[in-house]
Design a protein around this motif. Structure first.
Motif, PDB file in Angstrom:
ATOM      1  N   GLY A 256       4.031  -6.538   4.006  1.00  0.00           N
ATOM      2  CA  GLY A 256       3.671  -5.130   4.160  1.00  0.00           C
ATOM      3  C   GLY A 256       3.426  -4.441   2.829  1.00  0.00           C
ATOM      4  N   LYS A 257       4.242  -4.744   1.836  1.00  0.00           N
ATOM      5  CA  LYS A 257       4.056  -4.149   0.507  1.00  0.00           C
ATOM      6  C   LYS A 257       2.736  -4.595  -0.109  1.00  0.00           C
ATOM      7  N   ILE A 258       2.386  -5.864   0.081  1.00  0.00           N
ATOM      8  CA  ILE A 258       1.123  -6.381  -0.449  1.00  0.00           C
ATOM      9  C   ILE A 258      -0.057  -5.692   0.209  1.00  0.00           C
ATOM     10  N   MET A 259       0.001  -5.536   1.540  1.00  0.00           N
ATOM     11  CA  MET A 259      -1.081  -4.889   2.272  1.00  0.00           C
ATOM     12  C   MET A 259      -1.222  -3.425   1.873  1.00  0.00           C
ATOM     13  N   ALA A 260      -0.090  -2.739   1.738  1.00  0.00           N
ATOM     14  CA  ALA A 260      -0.125  -1.322   1.371  1.00  0.00           C
ATOM     15  C   ALA A 260      -0.733  -1.138  -0.014  1.00  0.00           C
ATOM     16  N   ARG A 261      -0.347  -1.985  -0.943  1.00  0.00           N
ATOM     17  CA  ARG A 261      -0.879  -1.883  -2.301  1.00  0.00           C
ATOM     18  C   ARG A 261      -2.384  -2.130  -2.324  1.00  0.00           C
ATOM     19  N   ALA A 262      -2.833  -3.126  -1.562  1.00  0.00           N
ATOM     20  CA  ALA A 262      -4.260  -3.449  -1.532  1.00  0.00           C
ATOM     21  C   ALA A 262      -5.080  -2.321  -0.913  1.00  0.00           C
TER      22      ALA A 262
ATOM     23  N   GLU B  97      -7.338 -15.329  -5.790  1.00  0.00           N
ATOM     24  CA  GLU B  97      -6.663 -14.980  -4.545  1.00  0.00           C
ATOM     25  C   GLU B  97      -6.489 -13.474  -4.436  1.00  0.00           C
ATOM     26  N   GLN B  98      -6.112 -12.834  -5.542  1.00  0.00           N
ATOM     27  CA  GLN B  98      -5.938 -11.387  -5.551  1.00  0.00           C
ATOM     28  C   GLN B  98      -7.268 -10.666  -5.328  1.00  0.00           C
ATOM     29  N   GLN B  99      -8.331 -11.217  -5.892  1.00  0.00           N
ATOM     30  CA  GLN B  99      -9.656 -10.628  -5.711  1.00  0.00           C
ATOM     31  C   GLN B  99     -10.091 -10.708  -4.249  1.00  0.00           C
ATOM     32  N   LEU B 100      -9.804 -11.848  -3.617  1.00  0.00           N
ATOM     33  CA  LEU B 100     -10.132 -12.004  -2.195  1.00  0.00           C
ATOM     34  C   LEU B 100      -9.330 -11.021  -1.346  1.00  0.00           C
ATOM     35  N   LEU B 101      -8.058 -10.868  -1.679  1.00  0.00           N
ATOM     36  CA  LEU B 101      -7.212  -9.921  -0.962  1.00  0.00           C
ATOM     37  C   LEU B 101      -7.783  -8.512  -1.056  1.00  0.00           C
ATOM     38  N   GLN B 102      -8.137  -8.097  -2.258  1.00  0.00           N
ATOM     39  CA  GLN B 102      -8.668  -6.757  -2.459  1.00  0.00           C
ATOM     40  C   GLN B 102      -9.990  -6.566  -1.717  1.00  0.00           C
ATOM     41  N   LYS B 103     -10.806  -7.622  -1.721  1.00  0.00           N
ATOM     42  CA  LYS B 103     -12.094  -7.550  -1.030  1.00  0.00           C
ATOM     43  C   LYS B 103     -11.902  -7.350   0.472  1.00  0.00           C
ATOM     44  N   LYS B 104     -10.968  -8.091   1.039  1.00  0.00           N
ATOM     45  CA  LYS B 104     -10.711  -7.964   2.470  1.00  0.00           C
ATOM     46  C   LYS B 104     -10.153  -6.585   2.804  1.00  0.00           C
ATOM     47  N   ALA B 105      -9.295  -6.068   1.927  1.00  0.00           N
ATOM     48  CA  ALA B 105      -8.735  -4.739   2.147  1.00  0.00           C
ATOM     49  C   ALA B 105      -9.826  -3.674   2.099  1.00  0.00           C
ATOM     50  N   GLU B 106     -10.712  -3.798   1.135  1.00  0.00           N
ATOM     51  CA  GLU B 106     -11.789  -2.812   0.980  1.00  0.00           C
ATOM     52  C   GLU B 106     -12.781  -2.886   2.142  1.00  0.00           C
TER      53      GLU B 106
ATOM     54  N   VAL C  25       1.833   1.787   5.720  1.00  0.00           N
ATOM     55  CA  VAL C  25       2.148   0.467   6.267  1.00  0.00           C
ATOM     56  C   VAL C  25       3.656   0.442   6.469  1.00  0.00           C
ATOM     57  N   VAL C  26       4.093   0.100   7.672  1.00  0.00           N
ATOM     58  CA  VAL C  26       5.501   0.168   8.029  1.00  0.00           C
ATOM     59  C   VAL C  26       6.026  -1.212   8.410  1.00  0.00           C
TER      60      VAL C  26
END
Length: 299
Positions: free
Chosen positions: A114-120, A80-89, A172-173
């Protein structure tokens, strides 16, 4: 008196943030899009099984051994984390440094997501309510409402959004639930990309009833019935006043639609990471449409 009160407080906490530098804005086009719904459903199913297993293993004397293997409990999460990072990239190059503003009703998860998105993304995260509290010498939002009134809070909220939009890129706010009611706030948020986390009112009422209303001053007006009913009644009133304003957002993340798409039983089964991934998907869709509108006919 009220105007004088607003003038008293300064944003001293912003001084340390001025070293933040954004990147040049511009526009790029998507040349292709990939669909990963099928893969996401597989991950969702694995996560659902992980939740069930975790519940069954609480009293299991051998649960520590299962944790040591990591094969059942950690692999779905890692994927799941890998998918998140892939989408962010995938989406990051097309943002061109533009910031993201999360809007939505109170309790919708803006800060967590928001914190998750900012980190990714490698962006900086700001919580608008926290900035306001810092600006008012640590006074909590509930205390600001009580001692100075909602109008003072709204003025400080607009000041915070103005500074964020004019001084920073790549942030990200998380905004307050009522930030959408002032047109001037949309002017500032539209300098970036606004994302509406659309959560059903009943789900919000359950969340708020579980943690209490102490930090949510606008819910203190209705003390009738049980906590859930009181919260739902008050949220319904607030929604009637704000609901249409949320539609001004650039992108919408419907948790109800996500629940149906992923085959979950309820909105509460969604993880913050899954919501963040959907937010990136909706931002991609928005950017595609934006790019299409900017593209001359015949191109």
């Amino acid at each position: 008196m009220e105007a004088a009160t607003v003038q008293m407080f300064q944003y001293s906490s912003w001084t340390d943030l001025r070293n933040f530098e954004g990147k040049t804005r511009g526009s790029l086009r998507y040349t292709q899009r990939t669909k990963e719904d099928k893969r996401l459903r597989v991950v969702a199913l694995a996560l659902d099984k992980r939740r069930d297993h975790r519940q069954r293993s609480v009293s299991d004397k051998n649960s520590s051994a299962l944790l040591d293997t990591g094969s059942l409990l950690h692999s779905p999460f890692d994927e799941e984390q890998q998918l998140l990072q892939k989408k962010a990239e995938e989406v990051k190059p097309y943002l061109n440094g533009r910031s993201m503003y999360l809007v939505g009703m109170m309790g919708s998860g803006k800060t967590t997501v928001g914190k998750i998105m900012a980190r990714a993304l490698g962006y900086t995260f700001f919580d608008c309510d926290t900035l306001i509290e810092q600006a008012m010498n640590g006074t909590s939002v509930a205390e600001i409402f009580e001692h100075f009134g909602e109008s003072v809070f709204r003025e400080k909220e607009t000041e915070a959004l103005k500074k964020l939009s004019l001084m920073y890129n790549q942030v990200v706010v998380s905004t307050g639930g009522g930030a959408v009611i002032r047109p001037i706030n949309w002017k500032y948020m539209h300098k970036g990309i606004s994302i509406w986390l659309d959560v059903p009112l009943k789900a919000l009422a359950h969340r708020i009833a579980a943690v209490g209303t102490g930090s949510r001053p606008l819910l203190h007006d209705d003390e009738s019935g049980d906590t859930y009913t009181a919260a739902l009644n008050r949220l319904s009133t607030i929604w009637d006043a704000r609901g249409e304003a949320y539609t001004n957002a650039s992108a919408r993340v419907s948790l109800e639609s996500m629940t149906l798409k992923l085959g979950y039983r309820s909105v509460s089964d969604l993880t913050p990471t899954e919501i963040a991934m959907e937010a990136f998907e909706q931002v991609r869709s928005y950017l595609d449409k934006e790019d299409g509108m900017a593209r001359p006919d015949g191109f």
